[in-house]
Design an enzyme around this catalytic site. Structure first.
Site, mmCIF file in Angstrom:
data_model
loop_
_atom_site.group_PDB
_atom_site.id
_atom_site.type_symbol
_atom_site.label_atom_id
_atom_site.label_comp_id
_atom_site.label_asym_id
_atom_site.label_seq_id
_atom_site.Cartn_x
_atom_site.Cartn_y
_atom_site.Cartn_z
ATOM 1 C CD GLU A 83 0.303 -5.289 5.619
ATOM 2 O OE1 GLU A 83 0.392 -5.995 4.587
ATOM 3 O OE2 GLU A 83 0.102 -4.061 5.593
ATOM 4 C CB CYS A 109 -0.996 -0.074 1.154
ATOM 5 S SG CYS A 109 -2.424 0.978 0.885
ATOM 6 C CG HIS A 138 -2.924 -3.341 3.969
ATOM 7 N ND1 HIS A 138 -1.857 -2.593 4.437
ATOM 8 C CD2 HIS A 138 -3.791 -2.457 3.438
ATOM 9 C CE1 HIS A 138 -2.075 -1.323 4.196
ATOM 10 N NE2 HIS A 138 -3.245 -1.205 3.589
HETATM 11 N N1 GLN Z 1 -3.619 6.317 1.239
HETATM 12 C C1 GLN Z 1 -2.357 5.980 1.808
HETATM 13 C C2 GLN Z 1 -1.228 6.768 1.157
HETATM 14 O O1 GLN Z 1 -1.447 7.556 0.319
HETATM 15 C C3 GLN Z 1 -2.053 4.510 1.732
HETATM 16 C C4 GLN Z 1 -3.012 3.741 2.614
HETATM 17 C C5 GLN Z 1 -2.461 2.485 3.190
HETATM 18 O O2 GLN Z 1 -1.237 2.258 3.229
HETATM 19 N N2 GLN Z 1 -3.353 1.690 3.694
HETATM 20 O O3 GLN Z 1 -0.098 6.551 1.487
#
Ligand code: GLN
Length: 218
Positions: A182, A77, A180
């Site tokens: 994890e 992410c 994710h």
């Molecule tokens: N929206 C977040 C960002 O721009 C990422 C979200 C996440 O890691 N769950 O970094």
């Protein structure tokens, strides 16, 4: 030894996943800690904050240098966002590690509250689809020719504009997912990364001493 970048984000969850895969891990916040690890996970969290903290902790250049030498890395992410060469809908001051030849769109699934879950076919992972949890997630808008697409959001009406979007990629020793793993009990994505790390360190040991490490991953 796998490091988990511990400036911000879901660090503990990645450590737990690595432990479940039988790997040792350590937290990385300082240059000296980065120098000690064989590979690095960049967790989920907030890429703008992580980018700022990387600069504050003087880690941006050393991290770019380790990645350029071929240190394996996995970003989930926010970590994926940092690893891509270009971000859309980012903050102006946001900086990229630029290790993946891909354009990533931040908060692509919508300005959320939203989280979104889907079962994804993930190339190379045996055992059926991966349950993917997306939280204010990015997607890959464009991937270069050297980038392997590992997973896409299924092409189903419930996915709306996310249908068919690229959400997991790999380029050489660098792996990234918009979701994710994890946070679920399924350790197959971390297992894949651990195998990449083991391949890479096995190949490095075979090299003559004193030679700079070459990129061991395909
Ligand atoms: N929206 C977040 C960002 O721009 C990422 C979200 C996440 O890691 N769950 O970094």
């Amino acid at each position: 030894m796998i490091g988990v970048l511990a400036l911000q984000g879901d660090v503990r969850e990645h450590q737990r996943a690595l432990a479940d895969c039988g790997m040792r891990s350590t937290l990385v916040r300082r240059r000296e800690e980065l120098a000690e690890v064989d590979a690095l996970i960049l967790p989920g969290g907030e890429s703008t904050t992580m980018s700022r903290l990387l600069a504050t902790f003087d880690l941006m250049q050393p991290l770019r240098a380790r990645l350029a030498e071929g240190m394996p890395a996995y970003g989930s992410c926010a970590g994926m966002i940092l690893l891509c060469r270009e971000v859309l809908d980012g903050q102006p001051e946001q900086r990229q590690l630029a290790m993946l030849d891909a354009v990533v769109r931040r908060n692509a699934f919508g300005r959320q509250v939203d989280s979104f879950e889907a079962d994804l076919d993930f190339a190379g992972l045996a055992g059926g689809p991966v349950r993917a949890v997306f939280i204010r997630a990015p997607w890959i808008e464009q991937a270069g020719l050297g980038v392997e697409v590992l997973a896409r959001v299924p092409d189903m009406p419930a996915a709306g504009s996310a249908a068919g979007r690229i959400v997991a990629i790999r380029q050489g020793c660098v792996l990234a997912t918009a979701f994710h793993p994890e946070l679920t009990g399924d350790r197959r994505v971390h297992q894949l990364f651990c195998e990449m790390v083991q391949e890479s360190s096995g190949a490095a040991q075979k090299q003559a001493p004193g030679r700079t490490q070459v990129r061991a991953c395909r």
